[in-house]
Design a protein around this motif. Sequence first.
Motif, PDB file in Angstrom:
ATOM      1  N   GLU A  21       0.925  -0.967   0.003  1.00  0.00           N
ATOM      2  CA  GLU A  21       0.117  -0.161   0.727  1.00  0.00           C
ATOM      3  C   GLU A  21       0.767   1.085  -0.054  1.00  0.00           C
ATOM      4  O   GLU A  21       2.313   1.015   0.493  1.00  0.00           O
ATOM      5  N   ARG A  22       0.129   2.258   0.007  1.00  0.00           N
ATOM      6  CA  ARG A  22       0.859   3.255  -0.301  1.00  0.00           C
ATOM      7  C   ARG A  22       1.145   3.881   0.729  1.00  0.00           C
ATOM      8  O   ARG A  22       0.058   4.293   1.994  1.00  0.00           O
ATOM      9  N   GLU A  23       1.828   4.441   1.154  1.00  0.00           N
ATOM     10  CA  GLU A  23       2.318   5.108   2.984  1.00  0.00           C
ATOM     11  C   GLU A  23       3.075   6.392   2.692  1.00  0.00           C
ATOM     12  O   GLU A  23       3.498   6.629   1.827  1.00  0.00           O
ATOM     13  N   PRO A  24       2.266   6.770   3.775  1.00  0.00           N
ATOM     14  CA  PRO A  24       3.449   8.739   4.008  1.00  0.00           C
ATOM     15  C   PRO A  24       5.021   8.893   4.498  1.00  0.00           C
ATOM     16  O   PRO A  24       5.316   7.424   4.964  1.00  0.00           O
ATOM     17  N   VAL A  25       5.265   9.861   4.071  1.00  0.00           N
ATOM     18  CA  VAL A  25       6.773   9.016   4.230  1.00  0.00           C
ATOM     19  C   VAL A  25       7.369  10.379   5.352  1.00  0.00           C
ATOM     20  O   VAL A  25       7.821  11.114   6.573  1.00  0.00           O
ATOM     21  N   ALA A  26       7.075  11.378   5.257  1.00  0.00           N
ATOM     22  CA  ALA A  26       6.992  13.248   5.238  1.00  0.00           C
ATOM     23  C   ALA A  26       5.895  14.323   4.885  1.00  0.00           C
ATOM     24  O   ALA A  26       5.374  13.888   3.427  1.00  0.00           O
ATOM     25  N   SER A  27       5.979  15.447   5.962  1.00  0.00           N
ATOM     26  CA  SER A  27       4.532  16.214   5.533  1.00  0.00           C
ATOM     27  C   SER A  27       5.506  17.862   6.557  1.00  0.00           C
ATOM     28  O   SER A  27       5.928  17.460   7.030  1.00  0.00           O
ATOM     29  N   ILE A  28       5.100  18.930   5.280  1.00  0.00           N
ATOM     30  CA  ILE A  28       5.661  20.278   5.702  1.00  0.00           C
ATOM     31  C   ILE A  28       4.422  20.560   5.689  1.00  0.00           C
ATOM     32  O   ILE A  28       3.641  21.069   4.796  1.00  0.00           O
ATOM     33  N   ASN A  29       4.174  21.707   6.802  1.00  0.00           N
ATOM     34  CA  ASN A  29       3.323  23.030   7.249  1.00  0.00           C
ATOM     35  C   ASN A  29       3.826  24.729   5.913  1.00  0.00           C
ATOM     36  O   ASN A  29       4.485  23.858   5.238  1.00  0.00           O
ATOM     37  N   TRP A  30       2.355  25.014   6.225  1.00  0.00           N
ATOM     38  CA  TRP A  30       2.267  26.300   4.936  1.00  0.00           C
ATOM     39  C   TRP A  30       3.420  27.310   4.463  1.00  0.00           C
ATOM     40  O   TRP A  30       3.996  27.038   3.591  1.00  0.00           O
ATOM     41  N   ASN A  31       3.984  26.820   5.453  1.00  0.00           N
ATOM     42  CA  ASN A  31       5.475  27.748   5.542  1.00  0.00           C
ATOM     43  C   ASN A  31       6.494  27.469   5.969  1.00  0.00           C
ATOM     44  O   ASN A  31       8.128  27.969   6.155  1.00  0.00           O
ATOM     45  N   GLY A  32       7.076  25.736   5.974  1.00  0.00           N
ATOM     46  CA  GLY A  32       8.237  24.740   6.255  1.00  0.00           C
ATOM     47  C   GLY A  32       8.791  25.289   7.415  1.00  0.00           C
ATOM     48  O   GLY A  32       9.484  25.383   7.765  1.00  0.00           O
ATOM     49  N   GLN A  33       8.140  26.146   8.429  1.00  0.00           N
ATOM     50  CA  GLN A  33       7.767  25.364  10.207  1.00  0.00           C
ATOM     51  C   GLN A  33       7.724  24.327  10.756  1.00  0.00           C
ATOM     52  O   GLN A  33       8.601  23.949  11.979  1.00  0.00           O
ATOM     53  N   THR A  34       6.857  23.867  10.320  1.00  0.00           N
ATOM     54  CA  THR A  34       6.501  22.440  11.120  1.00  0.00           C
ATOM     55  C   THR A  34       6.482  21.397   9.738  1.00  0.00           C
ATOM     56  O   THR A  34       6.785  21.370   9.351  1.00  0.00           O
ATOM     57  N   THR A  35       7.636  20.828  11.002  1.00  0.00           N
ATOM     58  CA  THR A  35       7.137  18.983   9.751  1.00  0.00           C
ATOM     59  C   THR A  35       6.597  17.612  10.287  1.00  0.00           C
ATOM     60  O   THR A  35       6.588  17.520  11.890  1.00  0.00           O
ATOM     61  N   SER A  36       6.670  16.642   9.882  1.00  0.00           N
ATOM     62  CA  SER A  36       6.200  16.249  10.270  1.00  0.00           C
ATOM     63  C   SER A  36       6.525  14.445   9.393  1.00  0.00           C
ATOM     64  O   SER A  36       6.799  14.863   8.786  1.00  0.00           O
ATOM     65  N   TYR A  37       7.211  13.282  10.326  1.00  0.00           N
ATOM     66  CA  TYR A  37       8.046  12.119   9.896  1.00  0.00           C
ATOM     67  C   TYR A  37       7.336  10.693  10.008  1.00  0.00           C
ATOM     68  O   TYR A  37       6.713  10.445  11.841  1.00  0.00           O
ATOM     69  N   ALA A  38       7.009   9.759   8.871  1.00  0.00           N
ATOM     70  CA  ALA A  38       6.964   8.435   9.108  1.00  0.00           C
ATOM     71  C   ALA A  38       8.169   7.691   9.894  1.00  0.00           C
ATOM     72  O   ALA A  38       9.705   8.220   9.574  1.00  0.00           O
ATOM     73  N   GLU A  39       7.713   6.916  11.154  1.00  0.00           N
ATOM     74  CA  GLU A  39       8.323   6.622  11.517  1.00  0.00           C
ATOM     75  C   GLU A  39      10.373   6.037  11.674  1.00  0.00           C
ATOM     76  O   GLU A  39      11.071   5.409  11.881  1.00  0.00           O
ATOM     77  N   SER A  40       9.827   4.861  10.221  1.00  0.00           N
ATOM     78  CA  SER A  40      10.846   4.478   9.672  1.00  0.00           C
ATOM     79  C   SER A  40      11.893   5.224   8.654  1.00  0.00           C
ATOM     80  O   SER A  40      12.935   5.051   8.321  1.00  0.00           O
ATOM     81  N   VAL A  41      11.358   6.087   8.831  1.00  0.00           N
ATOM     82  CA  VAL A  41      12.359   7.542   8.061  1.00  0.00           C
ATOM     83  C   VAL A  41      13.344   9.222   8.686  1.00  0.00           C
ATOM     84  O   VAL A  41      14.034   9.586   8.361  1.00  0.00           O
TER      85      VAL A  41
END
Length: 125
Positions: A43-63
């Motif tokens: 299945e497709r899985e999330p890797v990372a995300s970044i908010n609108w101004n680049g100040q907040t990020t989120s990552y999958a545990e695997s990366v």
Amino acid sequence: VQLQASGGGLVQTGGSLRLSCAGSGRNFGGVAMGWFRQAPGKEREPVASINWNGQTTSYAESVKGRFTISRINAGNAVYLQMNSLKPEDTAVYYCAARAPSYKVVSLIEGSYAYWGLGTQVTVSS
């Protein structure tokens, strides 16, 4: 409306790649964006995300600790720096953007409105 991902390729275990994604036909500056990946037979899985101004990020545990998502201020492009690559990172990587009213990070696939075609990343052992 398109998101174009680039920068994929073949790399050895432990190597690095930098993926880029930019929008065309629409300005994705100021909206949250993310990277997802899909390995063969999975299945497709999330890797990372970044908010609108680049100040907040989120990552999958695997990366976590190996990959870094970034953007320049609230720009139209997003990047994924991938270090210490492993064979299990082999996948097609997709960039995605949330709808304009959604500016915060998300690792939920269904929360993204726009998707690119993907770029292949292959890590050899």
